[in-house]
Write a protein that holds these residues in place. Sequence first.
Motif, PDB file in Angstrom:
ATOM      1  N   VAL A 119      31.220  45.483  25.443  1.00  0.00           N
ATOM      2  CA  VAL A 119      32.269  46.089  26.259  1.00  0.00           C
ATOM      3  C   VAL A 119      31.767  46.168  27.706  1.00  0.00           C
ATOM      4  O   VAL A 119      30.565  46.136  27.957  1.00  0.00           O
ATOM      5  CB  VAL A 119      32.670  47.492  25.744  1.00  0.00           C
ATOM      6  N   THR A 120      32.712  46.259  28.635  1.00  0.00           N
ATOM      7  CA  THR A 120      32.359  46.387  30.040  1.00  0.00           C
ATOM      8  C   THR A 120      32.967  47.675  30.576  1.00  0.00           C
ATOM      9  O   THR A 120      34.165  47.910  30.407  1.00  0.00           O
ATOM     10  CB  THR A 120      32.874  45.183  30.847  1.00  0.00           C
ATOM     11  N   VAL A 121      32.134  48.509  31.161  1.00  0.00           N
ATOM     12  CA  VAL A 121      32.580  49.773  31.742  1.00  0.00           C
ATOM     13  C   VAL A 121      32.049  49.827  33.173  1.00  0.00           C
ATOM     14  O   VAL A 121      30.833  49.765  33.387  1.00  0.00           O
ATOM     15  CB  VAL A 121      32.069  50.982  30.941  1.00  0.00           C
ATOM     16  N   ARG A 122      32.961  49.913  34.126  1.00  0.00           N
ATOM     17  CA  ARG A 122      32.604  49.966  35.551  1.00  0.00           C
ATOM     18  C   ARG A 122      31.621  48.866  35.931  1.00  0.00           C
ATOM     19  O   ARG A 122      30.614  49.095  36.592  1.00  0.00           O
ATOM     20  CB  ARG A 122      32.031  51.314  35.915  1.00  0.00           C
ATOM     21  N   GLY A 123      31.870  47.668  35.451  1.00  0.00           N
ATOM     22  CA  GLY A 123      31.033  46.519  35.771  1.00  0.00           C
ATOM     23  C   GLY A 123      29.751  46.412  34.969  1.00  0.00           C
ATOM     24  O   GLY A 123      29.005  45.454  35.129  1.00  0.00           O
ATOM     25  N   ARG A 124      29.484  47.366  34.108  1.00  0.00           N
ATOM     26  CA  ARG A 124      28.266  47.338  33.282  1.00  0.00           C
ATOM     27  C   ARG A 124      28.590  46.794  31.897  1.00  0.00           C
ATOM     28  O   ARG A 124      29.512  47.275  31.241  1.00  0.00           O
ATOM     29  CB  ARG A 124      27.693  48.741  33.112  1.00  0.00           C
ATOM     30  N   GLN A 125      27.792  45.833  31.448  1.00  0.00           N
ATOM     31  CA  GLN A 125      27.979  45.342  30.085  1.00  0.00           C
ATOM     32  C   GLN A 125      27.164  46.220  29.147  1.00  0.00           C
ATOM     33  O   GLN A 125      25.977  46.458  29.359  1.00  0.00           O
ATOM     34  CB  GLN A 125      27.570  43.882  29.978  1.00  0.00           C
ATOM     35  N   ILE A 126      27.858  46.703  28.111  1.00  0.00           N
ATOM     36  CA  ILE A 126      27.263  47.650  27.174  1.00  0.00           C
ATOM     37  C   ILE A 126      27.448  47.129  25.759  1.00  0.00           C
ATOM     38  O   ILE A 126      28.542  46.690  25.383  1.00  0.00           O
ATOM     39  CB  ILE A 126      27.913  49.044  27.329  1.00  0.00           C
ATOM     40  N   ALA A 127      26.367  47.160  24.981  1.00  0.00           N
ATOM     41  CA  ALA A 127      26.405  46.765  23.574  1.00  0.00           C
ATOM     42  C   ALA A 127      26.751  47.997  22.748  1.00  0.00           C
ATOM     43  O   ALA A 127      26.036  48.988  22.780  1.00  0.00           O
ATOM     44  CB  ALA A 127      25.051  46.199  23.151  1.00  0.00           C
ATOM     45  N   LEU A 128      27.855  47.916  22.034  1.00  0.00           N
ATOM     46  CA  LEU A 128      28.334  49.022  21.204  1.00  0.00           C
ATOM     47  C   LEU A 128      28.097  48.653  19.750  1.00  0.00           C
ATOM     48  O   LEU A 128      28.522  47.593  19.300  1.00  0.00           O
ATOM     49  CB  LEU A 128      29.821  49.240  21.489  1.00  0.00           C
ATOM     50  N   PHE A 129      27.381  49.510  19.011  1.00  0.00           N
ATOM     51  CA  PHE A 129      27.001  49.233  17.628  1.00  0.00           C
ATOM     52  C   PHE A 129      27.643  50.236  16.680  1.00  0.00           C
ATOM     53  O   PHE A 129      27.700  51.424  16.977  1.00  0.00           O
ATOM     54  CB  PHE A 129      25.479  49.316  17.455  1.00  0.00           C
ATOM     55  N   ASN A 130      28.112  49.745  15.534  1.00  0.00           N
ATOM     56  CA  ASN A 130      28.589  50.593  14.443  1.00  0.00           C
ATOM     57  C   ASN A 130      27.616  50.397  13.295  1.00  0.00           C
ATOM     58  O   ASN A 130      27.584  49.337  12.672  1.00  0.00           O
ATOM     59  CB  ASN A 130      30.004  50.192  14.035  1.00  0.00           C
ATOM     60  N   VAL A 131      26.798  51.404  13.030  1.00  0.00           N
ATOM     61  CA  VAL A 131      25.831  51.344  11.930  1.00  0.00           C
ATOM     62  C   VAL A 131      26.241  52.393  10.910  1.00  0.00           C
ATOM     63  O   VAL A 131      26.117  53.592  11.159  1.00  0.00           O
ATOM     64  CB  VAL A 131      24.392  51.583  12.429  1.00  0.00           C
ATOM     65  N   ASN A 132      26.789  51.922   9.798  1.00  0.00           N
ATOM     66  CA  ASN A 132      27.252  52.798   8.723  1.00  0.00           C
ATOM     67  C   ASN A 132      28.195  53.885   9.251  1.00  0.00           C
ATOM     68  O   ASN A 132      28.042  55.063   8.941  1.00  0.00           O
ATOM     69  CB  ASN A 132      26.066  53.422   7.981  1.00  0.00           C
ATOM     70  N   ASP A 133      29.155  53.479  10.082  1.00  0.00           N
ATOM     71  CA  ASP A 133      30.162  54.363  10.686  1.00  0.00           C
ATOM     72  C   ASP A 133      29.585  55.393  11.653  1.00  0.00           C
ATOM     73  O   ASP A 133      30.202  56.403  11.937  1.00  0.00           O
ATOM     74  CB  ASP A 133      31.020  55.046   9.620  1.00  0.00           C
ATOM     75  N   GLU A 134      28.421  55.135  12.187  1.00  0.00           N
ATOM     76  CA  GLU A 134      27.847  55.926  13.268  1.00  0.00           C
ATOM     77  C   GLU A 134      27.722  54.983  14.467  1.00  0.00           C
ATOM     78  O   GLU A 134      27.239  53.863  14.325  1.00  0.00           O
ATOM     79  CB  GLU A 134      26.479  56.473  12.855  1.00  0.00           C
ATOM     80  N   PHE A 135      28.194  55.422  15.632  1.00  0.00           N
ATOM     81  CA  PHE A 135      28.270  54.539  16.782  1.00  0.00           C
ATOM     82  C   PHE A 135      27.177  54.835  17.799  1.00  0.00           C
ATOM     83  O   PHE A 135      26.850  55.998  18.066  1.00  0.00           O
ATOM     84  CB  PHE A 135      29.650  54.667  17.446  1.00  0.00           C
ATOM     85  N   PHE A 136      26.631  53.735  18.385  1.00  0.00           N
ATOM     86  CA  PHE A 136      25.562  53.814  19.369  1.00  0.00           C
ATOM     87  C   PHE A 136      25.872  52.820  20.484  1.00  0.00           C
ATOM     88  O   PHE A 136      26.514  51.804  20.252  1.00  0.00           O
ATOM     89  CB  PHE A 136      24.210  53.453  18.742  1.00  0.00           C
ATOM     90  N   ALA A 137      25.378  53.106  21.686  1.00  0.00           N
ATOM     91  CA  ALA A 137      25.591  52.196  22.814  1.00  0.00           C
ATOM     92  C   ALA A 137      24.306  52.061  23.620  1.00  0.00           C
ATOM     93  O   ALA A 137      23.630  53.041  23.912  1.00  0.00           O
ATOM     94  CB  ALA A 137      26.715  52.710  23.703  1.00  0.00           C
ATOM     95  N   LEU A 138      23.980  50.806  23.938  1.00  0.00           N
ATOM     96  CA  LEU A 138      22.822  50.469  24.768  1.00  0.00           C
ATOM     97  C   LEU A 138      23.271  49.509  25.856  1.00  0.00           C
ATOM     98  O   LEU A 138      24.232  48.760  25.664  1.00  0.00           O
ATOM     99  CB  LEU A 138      21.743  49.736  23.948  1.00  0.00           C
ATOM    100  N   THR A 139      22.539  49.494  26.957  1.00  0.00           N
ATOM    101  CA  THR A 139      22.796  48.451  27.930  1.00  0.00           C
ATOM    102  C   THR A 139      22.641  47.108  27.228  1.00  0.00           C
ATOM    103  O   THR A 139      21.790  46.960  26.353  1.00  0.00           O
ATOM    104  CB  THR A 139      21.834  48.562  29.133  1.00  0.00           C
ATOM    105  N   ASP A 140      23.477  46.145  27.595  1.00  0.00           N
ATOM    106  CA  ASP A 140      23.396  44.845  26.907  1.00  0.00           C
ATOM    107  C   ASP A 140      22.218  44.019  27.406  1.00  0.00           C
ATOM    108  O   ASP A 140      21.826  43.060  26.779  1.00  0.00           O
ATOM    109  CB  ASP A 140      24.702  44.063  27.112  1.00  0.00           C
TER     110      ASP A 140
END
Length: 137
Positions: free
Chosen positions: A20-41
């Motif tokens: 996903v892209t938020v304010r020009g930043r690319q972010i990796a969004l992960f769904n691990v067993n229905d728990e969500f995490f986000a890291l810089t891509d």
Amino acid sequence: MARHIVAKRGEIPPNSSKLVTVRGRQIALFNVNDEFFALTDRCPHEGGSLCAGLLVGRLTSKNPGTYELSRKREFVQCSWHGWEFDIRTGQSYCDPDSIKARTYQVTVEAGSELVKGPFVAETFPVTVEDQYVLIEL
């Protein structure tokens, strides 16, 4: 900090990721067993995509020839060089003292909760005078 809607829950199946892209930043969004995490891509090592990397577990060994897999799918391997990062903290396991991927807080909320107030549209008085429409600011 501002919150941004980036996806519907169903767009990211369990144990997968979405870029996903938020304010020009690319972010990796992960769904691990229905728990969500986000890291810089961007991997802090040399810039490879973390979203394109594999989700792996932690492999430990107490004795030669015996292995134990824990924290299944809670680490992401950089797609370029395989550096591993904890998706909960961003900690690097290749260079834990100096390299860390930036993490972002993620919440999942019902759409009905997002549209609740206190949203109030700003209004302006309007009058008609001699066939002219006027708005007062």
